[in-house]
Write an enzyme that holds these catalytic residues in place. Structure first.
Site, PDB file in Angstrom:
ATOM      1  N   GLY A 219      -9.985  -2.024   1.965  1.00  0.00           N
ATOM      2  CA  GLY A 219      -9.845  -0.937   1.026  1.00  0.00           C
ATOM      3  C   GLY A 219      -8.524  -1.044   0.285  1.00  0.00           C
ATOM      4  O   GLY A 219      -7.618  -1.782   0.671  1.00  0.00           O
TER       5      GLY A 219
ATOM      6  N   SER B  69       2.621  -1.314   3.983  1.00  0.00           N
ATOM      7  CA  SER B  69       1.307  -1.012   3.417  1.00  0.00           C
ATOM      8  C   SER B  69       0.239  -1.335   4.450  1.00  0.00           C
ATOM      9  O   SER B  69       0.398  -2.252   5.261  1.00  0.00           O
ATOM     10  CB  SER B  69       1.069  -1.840   2.147  1.00  0.00           C
ATOM     11  OG  SER B  69       2.064  -1.566   1.177  1.00  0.00           O
TER      12      SER B  69
ATOM     13  N   GLY C  78      -5.028  -5.635   7.848  1.00  0.00           N
ATOM     14  CA  GLY C  78      -4.152  -4.815   8.671  1.00  0.00           C
ATOM     15  C   GLY C  78      -2.968  -4.261   7.916  1.00  0.00           C
ATOM     16  O   GLY C  78      -3.114  -3.421   7.034  1.00  0.00           O
TER      17      GLY C  78
ATOM     18  N   CYS D  64      -0.268  -0.619  -4.610  1.00  0.00           N
ATOM     19  CA  CYS D  64      -1.209   0.300  -3.968  1.00  0.00           C
ATOM     20  C   CYS D  64      -1.692   1.387  -4.918  1.00  0.00           C
ATOM     21  O   CYS D  64      -2.145   2.451  -4.486  1.00  0.00           O
ATOM     22  CB  CYS D  64      -0.601   0.908  -2.708  1.00  0.00           C
ATOM     23  SG  CYS D  64      -0.087  -0.337  -1.512  1.00  0.00           S
TER      24      CYS D  64
END
Length: 247
Positions: free
Chosen positions: A106, A172, A185, A203
Site C-alpha cells: 500500500g 515509513s 515492511g 508518501c
C-alpha cells in the site's frame, strides 16, 4: 504512507530462498510458533531483495513450519510506489535520478537508498490473529521503542502510518500480504543523504520534512550498527503479536 496494506491474491515464485549474506536465527518461539530468523543481508539491489521476499513467501505458503523471517538490509538507490491509481506523489517518473518500481504494497511514492535500514518481515499472520491493523501498529510501536534507545522521542501521528519526530518523518511503513503472509515492511532513515526525497512527494504528504537518526542525535551512526541493535529488540517483541490458536 496514507494507505499501507495491499492484499494480493495469486501465487508467488516457488523457487527455494537464497540465503544472501549472514543468516542469524535470533530467537526460539513458544510451542505455538516456528523460530524467528533475522537476517542481515548488507547492501542489496531492490530487484534481488524483492525476489528473495517472493521466494520466502512461497516457501512459507507451501511449508507452514518454515520460520518467520525478518530481512534487514540496505538498498542501492531506488524509488517505489504501491499499487494505486493515484501516482501524483511521483510528480511524473521521467525526472527521477534512480530506478523506479511499482510493487504490491500500500501507499504512495518513497525513496530507499544507502543510509536507510530496510526491514522486511515475512510473517504468517494466521498465527497472529490475522489482524493487519494490529500488525501495522506493532511495527510502529517497535520502531518508536527502538528509537528511544537512541534517546529520540518518536511518535505516531493520527491518520498517518509511519513514525515521526515532532513534524519530521523518520520511518515509513508499507506492507503487502499474500495469503496472510506479509512482505515489504519499513524503512528507517539512519544516516546519509536525504535529498533524493526532494524529487517526490514522500508518501503523498506535501511539505513533509524527512529526518534520520544521525540528524536527530547529531552523531555518526551506521546502518549495520542500527541493524544489530534492532535485531535484539525484535527478538524480544515478536511475542506481542502471538495469540493462542482457536479452540
Amino acid at each position: 504512507m496514507s494507505v499501507d496494506v495491499a492484499e494480493q491474491l495469486g501465487g508467488a515464485s516457488s523457487a527455494s530462498p537464497v540465503r544472501a549474506g549472514l543468516a542469524v536465527p535470533v530467537s526460539q518461539s513458544s510451542a505455538l510458533h516456528a523460530p524467528l530468523d533475522v537476517r542481515w543481508l548488507g547492501r542489496m539491489n531492490f530487484a534481488d531483495a524483492l525476489q528473495l521476499q517472493e521466494n520466502i513467501v512461497a516457501q512459507k505458503r507451501n511449508e507452514p513450519n518454515v520460520a518467520d523471517t525478518i530481512l534487514l538490509l540496505e538498498h542501492d538507490p531506488v524509488y517505489t510506489i504501491g499499487r494505486t491509481p493515484d501516482q501524483t506523489s511521483l510528480r511524473g517518473a521521467s525526472h527521477l535520478p534512480h530506478p523506479f518500481f511499482q510493487i504490491n504494497r500500500g501507499g504512495q511514492a518513497t525513496y530507499h537508498g544507502p543510509g536507510q535500514l530496510m526491514g522486511y518481515p515475512i510473517i504468517d499472520l494466521r498465527n497472529y490473529s490475522q489482524d493487519l491493523h494490529k500488525y501495522l501498529r506493532w511495527i510502529e510501536g517497535l520502531l518508536i521503542e527502538f528509537l528511544g534507545e537512541f534517546e529520540i522521542k518518536a511518535q505516531r501521528r493520527e491518520g498517518l502510518t509511519g513514525v515521526w519526530v515532532q513534524e519530521r518523518k523518520i520511518a515509513s511503513i508499507g506492507v503487502g500480504v499474500r495469503h496472510w503472509i506479509t512482505m515489504h515492511g519499513f524503512a528507517l532513515n539512519v544516516c546519509g543523504d536525504l535529498s533524493p526525497f526532494d524529487q517526490i512527494t514522500p508518501c503523498g504528504i506535501s511539505n513533509v520534512t524527512m529526518t534520520s537518526i544521525e540528524t536527530e542525535t547529531r552523531r555518526s551512526v551506521s546502518v549495520i550498527e542500527v541493524a544489530a541493535a534492532f535485531e535484539k529488540l525484535v527478538a524480544r517483541k515478536i511475542p506481542e503479536l502471538r495469540v493462542p490458536p482457536a479452540p
